[in-house]
Design a protein around this motif. Sequence first.
Motif, short mmCIF file in Angstrom:
data_model
loop_
_atom_site.label_atom_id
_atom_site.label_comp_id
_atom_site.label_asym_id
_atom_site.label_seq_id
_atom_site.Cartn_x
_atom_site.Cartn_y
_atom_site.Cartn_z
N LEU A 81 0.86 -1.17 0.00
CA LEU A 81 0.00 0.00 0.00
C LEU A 81 0.91 1.23 0.00
O LEU A 81 1.55 1.53 1.01
N GLN A 82 0.99 1.89 -1.14
CA GLN A 82 1.75 3.12 -1.24
C GLN A 82 0.84 4.27 -0.83
O GLN A 82 -0.22 4.46 -1.43
N MET A 83 1.26 5.02 0.17
CA MET A 83 0.44 6.10 0.71
C MET A 83 1.17 7.42 0.52
O MET A 83 2.26 7.62 1.07
N ASN A 84 0.58 8.29 -0.27
CA ASN A 84 1.15 9.61 -0.53
C ASN A 84 0.24 10.70 0.00
O ASN A 84 -0.93 10.46 0.29
N SER A 85 0.78 11.89 0.11
CA SER A 85 0.00 13.05 0.57
C SER A 85 -0.76 12.72 1.85
O SER A 85 -1.96 13.00 1.98
N LEU A 86 -0.06 12.14 2.79
CA LEU A 86 -0.70 11.68 4.02
C LEU A 86 -1.26 12.86 4.83
O LEU A 86 -0.67 13.96 4.86
N LYS A 87 -2.37 12.58 5.50
CA LYS A 87 -3.06 13.57 6.32
C LYS A 87 -3.14 13.05 7.75
O LYS A 87 -3.12 11.83 7.98
#
Length: 123
Positions: A81-87
Amino acid sequence: QVQLVESGGGLVQAGGSLRLSCAASGRTFSSYAMGWFRQAPGKEREFVAAISWSGASTYYADSVQGRFTISRDNAKNTVYLQMNSLKPEDTAVYYCAASQFYRNVFDSNMDYWGKGTLVTVSS
């Protein structure tokens, strides 16, 4: 029997990226649809992303669409699971899970679950 072990969680600043991995045991990994789920503190577990056994089909929760990417490498018995622009609201324990049927992933009706990996996103 399939055993799942997640890794790659940690602390990251908002806007950053992480890649989660889920390593599966067993020779039948390639026959299972896989899903990622998450549970934030005080909240119920929710669906994040799904991938079919071949990787040809994927599906995402609206909250992560366009930011997260699910993929798999059946030769390595691993789903990612590639997670970008994390909040900050992505902070949760992330679980991978396996199901014999792709449609079951959307109902969280999974056959096997990992123990989870914690992702913390600071503001």
